[in-house]
Design a protein around this motif. Sequence first.
Motif, PDB file in Angstrom:
ATOM      1  N   ALA A 119      78.016  45.671 -31.527  1.00 15.64           N
ATOM      2  CA  ALA A 119      79.022  46.494 -30.564  1.00 15.64           C
ATOM      3  C   ALA A 119      78.381  47.545 -29.965  1.00 15.64           C
ATOM      4  O   ALA A 119      77.857  48.008 -28.423  1.00 15.64           O
ATOM      5  N   GLN A 120      76.921  47.874 -30.659  1.00 12.00           N
ATOM      6  CA  GLN A 120      76.093  48.500 -29.897  1.00 12.00           C
ATOM      7  C   GLN A 120      75.296  48.046 -28.917  1.00 12.00           C
ATOM      8  O   GLN A 120      74.873  49.041 -27.372  1.00 12.00           O
ATOM      9  N   ASP A 121      75.101  47.291 -28.890  1.00 12.12           N
ATOM     10  CA  ASP A 121      74.624  46.058 -27.893  1.00 12.12           C
ATOM     11  C   ASP A 121      75.029  46.263 -26.380  1.00 12.12           C
ATOM     12  O   ASP A 121      74.565  46.493 -25.729  1.00 12.12           O
ATOM     13  N   LEU A 122      76.808  45.522 -26.969  1.00 11.82           N
ATOM     14  CA  LEU A 122      77.227  45.661 -25.708  1.00 11.82           C
ATOM     15  C   LEU A 122      77.735  46.755 -24.707  1.00 11.82           C
ATOM     16  O   LEU A 122      77.455  46.895 -23.572  1.00 11.82           O
ATOM     17  N   PHE A 123      78.218  47.973 -25.772  1.00  9.26           N
ATOM     18  CA  PHE A 123      77.987  49.604 -25.338  1.00  9.26           C
ATOM     19  C   PHE A 123      76.634  49.489 -24.535  1.00  9.26           C
ATOM     20  O   PHE A 123      77.140  49.866 -23.342  1.00  9.26           O
ATOM     21  N   ASP A 124      75.476  49.357 -24.886  1.00 11.61           N
ATOM     22  CA  ASP A 124      74.410  49.875 -23.939  1.00 11.61           C
ATOM     23  C   ASP A 124      74.282  49.023 -23.460  1.00 11.61           C
ATOM     24  O   ASP A 124      74.355  49.488 -21.999  1.00 11.61           O
ATOM     25  N   LEU A 125      74.631  47.297 -22.793  1.00  7.68           N
ATOM     26  CA  LEU A 125      74.325  46.451 -21.427  1.00  7.68           C
ATOM     27  C   LEU A 125      75.546  47.316 -20.691  1.00  7.68           C
ATOM     28  O   LEU A 125      75.582  47.449 -19.680  1.00  7.68           O
ATOM     29  N   TYR A 126      77.135  47.651 -21.013  1.00  4.70           N
ATOM     30  CA  TYR A 126      77.649  47.937 -20.265  1.00  4.70           C
ATOM     31  C   TYR A 126      77.482  49.746 -20.112  1.00  4.70           C
ATOM     32  O   TYR A 126      77.205  49.347 -18.333  1.00  4.70           O
ATOM     33  N   GLN A 127      76.652  50.359 -20.723  1.00 10.07           N
ATOM     34  CA  GLN A 127      75.758  52.021 -20.067  1.00 10.07           C
ATOM     35  C   GLN A 127      75.600  52.213 -19.337  1.00 10.07           C
ATOM     36  O   GLN A 127      74.969  53.149 -18.060  1.00 10.07           O
ATOM     37  N   ASN A 128      74.053  50.849 -19.277  1.00 11.54           N
ATOM     38  CA  ASN A 128      72.746  50.249 -18.694  1.00 11.54           C
ATOM     39  C   ASN A 128      72.885  50.175 -17.496  1.00 11.54           C
ATOM     40  O   ASN A 128      72.183  49.580 -16.673  1.00 11.54           O
ATOM     41  N   SER A 129      74.269  49.049 -17.151  1.00 11.79           N
ATOM     42  CA  SER A 129      73.970  48.541 -15.653  1.00 11.79           C
ATOM     43  C   SER A 129      74.112  49.413 -14.936  1.00 11.79           C
ATOM     44  O   SER A 129      74.747  50.404 -14.528  1.00 11.79           O
ATOM     45  N   VAL A 130      73.193  48.679 -13.878  1.00 12.87           N
ATOM     46  CA  VAL A 130      72.698  48.953 -12.532  1.00 12.87           C
ATOM     47  C   VAL A 130      74.636  49.090 -11.947  1.00 12.87           C
ATOM     48  O   VAL A 130      74.336  49.929 -11.246  1.00 12.87           O
ATOM     49  N   LEU A 185      79.281  43.371 -15.004  1.00 10.13           N
ATOM     50  CA  LEU A 185      78.156  44.405 -14.804  1.00 10.13           C
ATOM     51  C   LEU A 185      76.883  43.252 -14.266  1.00 10.13           C
ATOM     52  O   LEU A 185      76.685  41.889 -13.818  1.00 10.13           O
ATOM     53  N   ASP A 186      75.569  43.851 -13.259  1.00  9.14           N
ATOM     54  CA  ASP A 186      75.036  43.623 -12.698  1.00  9.14           C
ATOM     55  C   ASP A 186      73.823  42.099 -13.553  1.00  9.14           C
ATOM     56  O   ASP A 186      73.241  41.752 -13.187  1.00  9.14           O
ATOM     57  N   ASN A 187      74.554  41.794 -15.035  1.00 11.58           N
ATOM     58  CA  ASN A 187      74.121  40.708 -16.043  1.00 11.58           C
ATOM     59  C   ASN A 187      74.375  39.542 -15.997  1.00 11.58           C
ATOM     60  O   ASN A 187      74.607  38.722 -17.137  1.00 11.58           O
ATOM     61  N   GLY A 188      76.298  39.603 -15.295  1.00 12.73           N
ATOM     62  CA  GLY A 188      76.740  38.922 -15.803  1.00 12.73           C
ATOM     63  C   GLY A 188      77.945  38.854 -16.544  1.00 12.73           C
ATOM     64  O   GLY A 188      78.777  38.026 -16.658  1.00 12.73           O
TER      65      GLY A 188
END
Length: 171
Positions: A11-22, A53-56
């Motif tokens: 869940a932390q990885d997913l949260f980080d992807l969400y928070q860090n999305s450009v 998100l920018d990563n799809g």
Amino acid sequence: MAAMIAFPVSAQDLFDLYQNSVSKAPFVAFLARNSPGATGAPGHSFVGFGVELDNGLTVYENLLGFHPKGGGYEVVKAVFSSTSGELKSVIEDVAWDVELRVYPSDSQFQSAKSVVQTWMSDAPKYNLFAENGKNCSVFASEVAAAMGLNVPDGPGSKLPITFISEMKDIN
């Protein structure tokens, strides 16, 4: 050799992807599912709000459907007459069979949210066949119409999966 893509495992990885999305491209999704099993129920249509998100990665931030308020007897009553309705999220709405996803302008997104606010603050009567009230497909149709999408006739008189599939075909 094909590139390896690491899949987030926590869940932390997913949260980080969400928070860090450009970038977070907002979308509104019109969704429908068939009734599970052989219950004879008509299925359900609902509306999802989220971002890509920018990563799809696609993140649904809210899934809302219109339901008879209270369940049980009220569900049976909704087949024969109108009953109180409510706009809410339910766990069953994490799965669907058909989706129309729209990437709206700011004004379209605000128009969609305005319909939600109206239904949240003053929910109409619920009727399965939308004769003396409204049902889940009527909610989806009002959100779509507010956004300026093409909406098939008779949203309240069709199975949800049929209505959303028709809307997908004309947009």
